[in-house]
Design a protein around this motif. Structure first.
Motif, mmCIF file in Angstrom:
data_model
loop_
_atom_site.group_PDB
_atom_site.id
_atom_site.type_symbol
_atom_site.label_atom_id
_atom_site.label_comp_id
_atom_site.label_asym_id
_atom_site.label_seq_id
_atom_site.Cartn_x
_atom_site.Cartn_y
_atom_site.Cartn_z
ATOM 1 N N GLY A 72 7.499 2.078 -8.282
ATOM 2 C CA GLY A 72 7.108 3.192 -7.434
ATOM 3 C C GLY A 72 7.561 3.027 -6.000
ATOM 4 O O GLY A 72 7.506 1.920 -5.438
ATOM 5 N N PHE A 73 8.040 4.124 -5.414
ATOM 6 C CA PHE A 73 8.394 4.174 -3.996
ATOM 7 C C PHE A 73 7.724 5.409 -3.401
ATOM 8 O O PHE A 73 7.687 6.477 -4.032
ATOM 9 C CB PHE A 73 9.909 4.276 -3.796
ATOM 10 N N GLU A 74 7.200 5.270 -2.196
ATOM 11 C CA GLU A 74 6.603 6.429 -1.538
ATOM 12 C C GLU A 74 6.687 6.263 -0.027
ATOM 13 O O GLU A 74 6.742 5.137 0.497
ATOM 14 C CB GLU A 74 5.145 6.628 -1.967
ATOM 15 N N ALA A 75 6.744 7.378 0.649
ATOM 16 C CA ALA A 75 6.786 7.380 2.106
ATOM 17 C C ALA A 75 5.955 8.552 2.593
ATOM 18 O O ALA A 75 5.745 9.538 1.860
ATOM 19 C CB ALA A 75 8.227 7.475 2.618
ATOM 20 N N GLY A 76 5.463 8.435 3.814
ATOM 21 C CA GLY A 76 4.614 9.495 4.309
ATOM 22 C C GLY A 76 4.650 9.634 5.816
ATOM 23 O O GLY A 76 5.072 8.726 6.548
ATOM 24 N N TYR A 77 4.187 10.794 6.252
ATOM 25 C CA TYR A 77 4.070 11.114 7.672
ATOM 26 C C TYR A 77 2.731 11.785 7.885
ATOM 27 O O TYR A 77 2.331 12.688 7.128
ATOM 28 C CB TYR A 77 5.207 12.040 8.101
ATOM 29 N N LYS A 78 2.005 11.337 8.899
ATOM 30 C CA LYS A 78 0.702 11.898 9.219
ATOM 31 C C LYS A 78 0.744 12.433 10.646
ATOM 32 O O LYS A 78 1.117 11.709 11.585
ATOM 33 C CB LYS A 78 -0.395 10.841 9.100
ATOM 34 N N PHE A 79 0.341 13.696 10.790
ATOM 35 C CA PHE A 79 0.162 14.278 12.121
ATOM 36 C C PHE A 79 -1.327 14.391 12.375
ATOM 37 O O PHE A 79 -2.068 14.998 11.584
ATOM 38 C CB PHE A 79 0.820 15.648 12.226
ATOM 39 N N GLY A 111 6.202 -0.620 -4.960
ATOM 40 C CA GLY A 111 5.475 -1.471 -5.889
ATOM 41 C C GLY A 111 6.158 -1.567 -7.238
ATOM 42 O O GLY A 111 6.951 -0.689 -7.621
ATOM 43 N N TYR A 112 5.822 -2.629 -7.947
ATOM 44 C CA TYR A 112 6.347 -2.838 -9.299
ATOM 45 C C TYR A 112 5.217 -3.365 -10.175
ATOM 46 O O TYR A 112 4.519 -4.303 -9.800
ATOM 47 C CB TYR A 112 7.501 -3.841 -9.290
ATOM 48 N N TYR A 113 5.039 -2.732 -11.360
ATOM 49 C CA TYR A 113 4.029 -3.161 -12.323
ATOM 50 C C TYR A 113 4.714 -3.620 -13.604
ATOM 51 O O TYR A 113 5.633 -2.954 -14.090
ATOM 52 C CB TYR A 113 3.094 -2.011 -12.717
ATOM 53 N N ASN A 157 3.869 13.589 2.048
ATOM 54 C CA ASN A 157 4.191 12.426 1.230
ATOM 55 C C ASN A 157 5.340 12.755 0.289
ATOM 56 O O ASN A 157 5.409 13.868 -0.253
ATOM 57 C CB ASN A 157 2.979 11.999 0.393
ATOM 58 N N VAL A 158 6.225 11.784 0.083
ATOM 59 C CA VAL A 158 7.266 11.887 -0.935
ATOM 60 C C VAL A 158 7.149 10.661 -1.834
ATOM 61 O O VAL A 158 6.734 9.589 -1.379
ATOM 62 C CB VAL A 158 8.674 11.984 -0.319
ATOM 63 N N TYR A 159 7.498 10.818 -3.120
ATOM 64 C CA TYR A 159 7.324 9.711 -4.055
ATOM 65 C C TYR A 159 8.400 9.732 -5.131
ATOM 66 O O TYR A 159 9.010 10.771 -5.421
ATOM 67 C CB TYR A 159 5.941 9.778 -4.703
ATOM 68 N N HIS A 160 8.616 8.558 -5.737
ATOM 69 C CA HIS A 160 9.536 8.405 -6.872
ATOM 70 C C HIS A 160 8.962 7.315 -7.760
ATOM 71 O O HIS A 160 8.835 6.161 -7.340
ATOM 72 C CB HIS A 160 10.932 8.026 -6.382
ATOM 73 N N THR A 161 8.583 7.671 -8.993
ATOM 74 C CA THR A 161 7.970 6.726 -9.926
ATOM 75 C C THR A 161 8.771 6.697 -11.220
ATOM 76 O O THR A 161 9.032 7.750 -11.822
ATOM 77 C CB THR A 161 6.516 7.122 -10.245
ATOM 78 N N THR A 162 9.141 5.501 -11.669
ATOM 79 C CA THR A 162 9.837 5.320 -12.941
ATOM 80 C C THR A 162 8.929 4.543 -13.885
ATOM 81 O O THR A 162 8.450 3.458 -13.542
ATOM 82 C CB THR A 162 11.149 4.544 -12.749
ATOM 83 N N TRP A 163 8.723 5.099 -15.066
ATOM 84 C CA TRP A 163 7.876 4.467 -16.088
ATOM 85 C C TRP A 163 8.775 4.192 -17.290
ATOM 86 O O TRP A 163 9.238 5.098 -17.957
ATOM 87 C CB TRP A 163 6.732 5.408 -16.436
ATOM 88 N N ASP A 164 9.031 2.913 -17.560
ATOM 89 C CA ASP A 164 10.021 2.533 -18.561
ATOM 90 C C ASP A 164 9.383 1.682 -19.660
ATOM 91 O O ASP A 164 8.321 1.092 -19.482
ATOM 92 C CB ASP A 164 11.152 1.751 -17.895
ATOM 93 N N ASN A 165 10.085 1.632 -20.809
ATOM 94 C CA ASN A 165 9.675 0.830 -21.967
ATOM 95 C C ASN A 165 8.302 1.251 -22.487
ATOM 96 O O ASN A 165 7.504 0.427 -22.940
ATOM 97 C CB ASN A 165 9.668 -0.662 -21.619
#
Length: 857
Positions: free
Chosen positions: A613-620, A580-582, A630-638
């Protein structure tokens, strides 16, 4: 012998055929009635036998019965039991179980605007706290404490009633979206949350869902860290209610009563809840008291139309808890709270101490929802709401050491809004929904005399009021009910010597979503766009008598886009990924250099903030054990950071600093494991590991309260500095066991590590490229435990008496939960557990307890 063998084989065949013909295959899906979520581990038993199965992680089950007709019994600890008659093989579809404390199934109104994760096939990182868990473990805590046993959540209590904060994936509350039945409740001006205004929310919550990261919300909201959905009671299907009495440490007492008519034959339903609480507070001189009220009027005119009118509020007052240096706490104890004066007030509402100040507020919320089922494939949900906030912060002023009056810093508002959502199942595989979000906000900020102590009037001066004038009235004073019904609307009775201004913030947004599902695959796309206008009116610093000064009208737009996909590898394994992008508009508090006495715009605001934001997940999904990774990467700029200082210690900020541009990168992984080894026992755990850092360096601009530049262009070297205030490593284990029928014990253990102090960018620690970054605080862990017993009463055991005891921080752990400074330890410095004692800190609560008795009828 041959005849005997044939006869034996024939008998076996007939017996086998009889058994097979007598068997029936029953299947279905067990769900939580309150939020339409699957219930894994529910027990499904053929009545009168030991033949049974458990529902899988998605709530599904298949039971082969021993007879061709009979009954099956479906049960789950903490939920009401359902008995269903069968006479042949059949698919029972969805079977709803309701929490014991709700007595029966709940109809959730406004479903189209309440963005719960289960409404979308494509998964997200999510945790849900249900009504029975809230009732048992909530006690007298605020919402953040209830959520601390979910991944990447940190709760900071900060001493006084309702002063807690919640951090989600390292982002504070201004960057987490909080929704009440789909209605945004973060502060419009700055995104802040004040839990003292929502102290009764847990009394009426049926479920709270934490969506970490991008979430499933379709609104153009500021969910950088995530979204928290609070779903309240609406229309109970059955008549009933409860009366509850609670006591706790530090002379806390709370009384609550609720009653519902249930959904009556004429289609109407009414639910009411009233409560009162009071206590001395854990920290010294942090007494408080308040009420809770909740009224819901529902009407189901037919199968296609459901209406609900709701009004709720939590008027309260509480003494604030300031922070102290670590040295002070070590000398005087972690409950120490400095009281500026011990003068007794003639007003019973505020009798006693005025420590760091007294918060008084009343914020009733009213909403009207309409759910329309248009046809089998489409529906429309609309919620219109209003919020009228009245109150502020009172602190004692003195002359020559004698307290004279209580000065109120008032923050009133009138807030009106509407959220609507249209949903259409276009075909078997494709669904579409679209809607709008409208918010109209008027903020009213001024200082006033809220209570006279040793004087009967206060002199002030203002060009707007023609020069010198005298304030002689207190209006609502320090009573939250009085402030609501008797607010100060007279500019001539406000303290213009300090500030008096208003702002209008209007917001219009549109959103939509498409989701495609087929067999094992699902994918979605969401988009939203919004426009927001800001307009400010100044009275306190106006230059002409009777004429206010208006700012320029500022308009800015924003948008967000989200997309994701999921694939079911098989019945037990699911993988998904979302992005996603905001483009988020700046808050009103970012736009003006000095939002208390100036219409001057902040030159550092350069466009919208940018969040990726990027995220990926695995459910058992297993029968006994299930897990989410879950893994995630979020960048908050400006981003723009805003701070202020009171350099002359007169209680009024006189220096204001803006830092820009600011960039944060948050990445991490989260693992949740849920197990149910045997009936009546659950054992769950989680681990979250984060790496949250500032990227790049920033420049600062500091002005005085008149807008004159004090310094400009200074560089703070923060590249690589750890983001503070929330632990970057958290872990927890929880267990609940029903050792005897209706006698249950449970415990939670939580561990916090890699916790850093708040990065004070203007401090000397960040002035050189060789800075040492944020200070690291000691790791700590806490243990909470509870025991409850439910006694069945009345005819057919339809009533019950439930007793619950909770003990938090059982081992009385002494720990620092937050630091607002970053003073490192140098030679000859005194330290406690590696922390310089000159840092200003907050200590966490020691051992606390609460005991409740609840009669359900």
């Amino acid at each position: 012998m041959k005849k005997f063998t044939r006869l034996l084989l024939m008998s076996v065949a007939i017996l086998f055929t009889t058994v097979v013909l007598a068997q029936t295959t029953i299947k279905g899906k067990v769900i939580d009635a309150e939020i339409n979520a699957p219930l894994p581990g529910a027990n499904i038993v053929e009545k009168g036998t030991t033949n049974g199965v458990s529902s899988d992680f998605d709530g599904n089950f298949i039971l082969t019965t021993q007879t061709s007709s009979g009954q099956i019994v479906i049960s789950y600890v903490g939920y009401g039991t359902v008995t269903i008659t069968f006479s042949s093989s059949k698919d029972l579809g969805k079977i709803s179980l309701a929490s014991d404390n709700s007595l029966d199934e709940i109809v959730v109104t406004g479903t189209g605007v309440i963005d719960l994760a289960e409404d979308r096939k494509t998964p997200i990182a999510v945790s849900t706290i249900k009504a029975n868990q809230i009732q048992e473990k909530g006690g007298n805590s605020d919402l953040p404490e209830i959520l601390k046993s979910t991944p990447s959540v940190q709760s900071v209590q900060k001493g006084g009633f309702g002063e807690g904060q919640m951090f989600l994936r390292g982002f504070d509350q201004t960057n987490t979206a909080f929704l009440l039945n789909g209605q945004p409740i973060n502060g419009v001006e700055d995104g802040k949350m004040y839990w003292s205004n929502w102290s009764g929310v847990l009394d009426v919550a049926k479920a709270v869902q934490v969506q970490r990261g991008l979430g499933s919300s379709k609104l153009a909201i500021s969910s950088v860290g995530g979204t928290v959905n609070i779903v309240t009671k609406t229309i109970d299907r059955k008549e009933g209610g409860f009366v509850q009495q609670m006591i706790a440490n530090d002379n806390y007492i709370k009384t609550t009563a609720s009653y519902s008519t249930g959904l009556m034959s004429n289609g109407f339903a009414f639910t009411a809840l009233l409560g009162h609480w009071q206590g001395e507070g854990y920290a010294d001189h942090t007494d408080g008291q308040g009420q809770t009220y909740f009224l819901s009027f529902g009407y189901k005119s037919n199968e296609k139309n459901i209406f609900n009118f709701m009004v709720t509020g939590a008027p309260q007052w509480h003494a604030a808890s300031g922070y102290n240096t670590l040295k002070t706490y070590l000398e005087k104890g972690r409950k120490y709270n400095f009281a500026y004066t011990g003068v007794d007030s003639p007003n019973t509402i505020s009798e006693g101490y005025y420590p760091a100040g007294r918060n008084v507020y009343h914020k009733p919320v009213v909403n009207l929802s309409w759910d329309l089922t248009i046809n089998d494939n489409s529906s429309l949900s609309t919620v219109a709401y209003a919020s009228l906030g009245r109150g502020g912060f009172g602190s004692t002023l003195a002359s020559k050491g004698v307290p004279t009056y209580v000065r109120g810093s008032n923050n009133n508002h009138n807030w009106y809004g509407l959220v609507t959502n249209y949903n259409n199942q276009l075909n078997e595989n494709l669904s579409f929904n679209a809607g709008a979000d409208v918010r109209l906000y008027n903020g009213i900020h001024f200082r006033s005399v809220n209570e006279f102590l040793s004087v009967e009037s206060v002199n002030a001066t203002s060009a707007y009021n023609g020069g010198a004038y005298t304030v002689t009235k207190t209006y609502g004073g320090l009573n939250p009910w009085g402030l609501l019904f008797n607010p100060n609307n007279d500019h001539a009775q406000r303290l213009h010597t300090y500030y008096d201004y208003e702002e209008k913030i209007n917001y219009v947004g549109a959103f939509g979503q498409l989701e495609y599902t087929q067999d094992q695959f699902s994918a979605f796309f969401q988009g939203s766009a919004s426009t927001q206008s800001h307009f400010r009116t100044e009275y306190g610093e106006a230059k002409v008598k009777g004429k206010s000064e208006d700012s320029d009208k500022i308009n800015n737009t924003g948008f967000n886009v989200k997309a994701g996909a999921a694939y079911n590898l098989n019945d037990n394994n699911v993988v998904f990924a979302n992005a996603g992008y905001y483009s988020r508009q700046p808050y009103h508090s970012d736009l003006f250099i000095n939002d208390r006495s100036s219409n001057q715009l902040n030159p550092f605001v350069e466009g919208n903030q940018k969040i990726t934001g990027f995220e990926a997940g695995y459910k058992f999904l297993g029968d006994i054990i299930s897990a989410n990774l879950n893994v995630y990467h979020t960048t908050w700029d400006n981003k723009v950071d805003y701070s202020s200082k009171d350099t002359d210690k007169d209680g009024l900020a006189d220096q204001f600093t803006k830092t820009s541009p600011l960039k944060q990168v948050h990445m991490g992984a989260e693992l949740e494991v849920f197990t149910r080894p045997f009936d009546g026992f659950t054992f769950n755990g989680f681990v979250s590991v984060g790496d949250w850092q500032y990227k790049g360096n920033i420049t600062t601009r500091t002005t005085d309260d008149a807008g004159a530049v004090i310094s400009e262009g200074a560089t703070s070297y923060i590249d690589g500095v750890k983001v503070g205030e929330a632990a970057q490593f958290t872990a927890g284990i929880s267990a609940d066991y029903e050792i005897l029928p209706r006698l249950k014990i449970g415990a939670n253990w939580n561990q916090y590590d890699n916790l850093y102090g708040a990065a004070a960018f203007g401090s000397n620690e960040f002035k050189t490229e060789n800075n040492r970054g944020s200070i690291k605080l000691p790791s700590y862990d806490t243990v909470d435990t509870g025991i409850s017993y439910k006694m069945l009463l009345g005819e057919n055991d339809q009533n019950s008496l439930q007793i619950r005891l909770n003990v938090n921080n059982v081992f009385d752990e002494v720990y620092i939960e937050n630091s607002r400074d970053n003073i490192h330890v140098d030679a000859d410095d005194v330290a406690w557990k590696g922390v310089n004692v000159n840092n200003g800190v907050w200590f966490g609560y020691g051992r606390t307890w609460n005991l409740s008795m609840r009669y359900n009828f």
